[in-house]
Motif scaffolding. Structure first.
Motif: not given
Length: 236
Positions: A27-42, A144-154
Motif C-alpha cells: 500500500t505505500p504511496f507514490g509507487a509507479p502506476p499499476n505496480t501494486q495490483v493483483c487479480p483480486v484488487c483488479l 492507476d489502480f495502485n490505490r484500489a482496495g486500500v483499507p478505508l475507514l469512514e
C-alpha cells in the motif's frame, strides 16, 4: 430572516496497513502506476477476496475510541458505482450493518464543550485514481489502480455542527484520535484523510432540516471551511 446553518461531515481515512483490505498487495504511496495490483484488487473473474485482519482491528479501535456501540454481527455489501477507477464496478463496504454505531466526540469552541454525535463507523475499500493529462487537446485519461482496495475507514457524524468553528474543532479532534490510535498517517496531501461536508440552512428556531448540499472529497481542512463559507452565503 435569521438563519441557522446545520452541518455534518463524512470522514474518509486510509488505514496504515502494509497490505490492502482484500488481498496481499502493498500500500505505500507514490509507487509507479499499476505496480501494486493483483487479480483480486483488479476484480478479475474467479478471485477469492480474504479480509485483512489488521484493518478490521484498526477500525474496531477507532469505533471504541469514538464511544460507539459495537455490532456483534456485521456484513459487507456491494455498493455499485460505475466509475472508471473502480475495477469491479462496485465497492465492498459495510453499508447496512456498520461496525460501530451511535458514538460521539467532544469538542471545545471558545471554552465551551459540545458533544458531536457519530452516526456510524464502517470499513470499506478505496477506489483507484484517475490521472488527467494537462497537455492541450488531450482527449483521454489514465487510470492507476495502485490505490484500489486500500483499507478505508469512514466516520459519519450527525448534522450537529452549527458553525465553522465547530467544524474546525471537530476535524482537528478527529484527526488527533486517528493519529493517537496509530491507525492512519492522516497525510491530507496524499489523500490519506478526506472530508465530505453536508450543509443546509433553516430559519432559526425551526426543527425541520433544510435542503442538504454535499461537497465531496475535500482534502484539506482549509478547503472544507472555505467551501462551507461559500455555500452558507449561496444558500442564504
Amino acid at each position: 430572516m435569521e438563519y441557522e446553518i446545520v452541518i455534518g461531515l463524512e470522514t474518509h481515512a486510509e488505514l496504515s496497513t502494509a497490505s490492502k483490505l482484500w488481498c496481499g498487495c502493498p500500500t505505500p504511496f507514490g509507487a509507479p502506476p499499476n505496480t501494486q495490483v493483483c487479480p483480486v484488487c483488479l476484480g478479475l473473474p474467479g478471485v477469492l477476496p480474504v479480509m485483512n485482519k489488521r484493518a478490521f482491528e484498526m477500525a474496531l479501535k477507532v469505533a471504541l475510541a469514538l464511544h460507539c456501540n459495537i455490532n456483534r454481527f456485521t456484513t459487507f455489501d456491494r455498493k455499485n458505482y460505475y466509475y472508471p477507477d473502480l475495477p469491479k464496478n462496485y465497492q465492498i463496504s459495510q453499508n447496512y450493518l456498520n461496525l460501530g454505531v451511535e458514538g460521539y466526540i467532544d469538542i471545545r469552541v471558545e471554552g465551551q464543550k459540545k458533544r458531536i454525535r457519530i452516526h456510524n463507523v464502517h470499513l470499506e475499500e478505496e477506489a483507484g485514481k484517475l490521472i488527467h493529462p494537462e497537455e492541450p487537446g488531450a482527449d483521454y485519461s489514465l487510470v492507476d489502480f495502485n490505490r484500489a482496495g486500500v483499507p478505508l475507514l469512514e466516520i459519519v457524524s450527525y448534522p450537529d455542527m452549527r458553525s465553522l468553528k465547530e467544524v474546525e474543532s471537530y476535524m482537528m479532534g478527529l484527526r488527533d484520535i486517528l493519529l493517537y490510535t496509530e491507525v492512519s498517517d492522516c497525510k491530507m496531501q496524499e489523500g490519506s484523510l478526506r472530508f465530505e461536508a453536508s450543509i443546509s440552512l433553516r430559519p432559526r428556531g425551526q426543527e425541520a432540516l433544510g435542503n442538504r448540499v454535499e461537497m465531496k472529497n475535500l482534502n484539506s481542512m482549509k478547503a472544507v471551511l472555505k467551501a462551507l463559507g461559500y455555500e452558507t452565503v449561496r444558500q442564504k
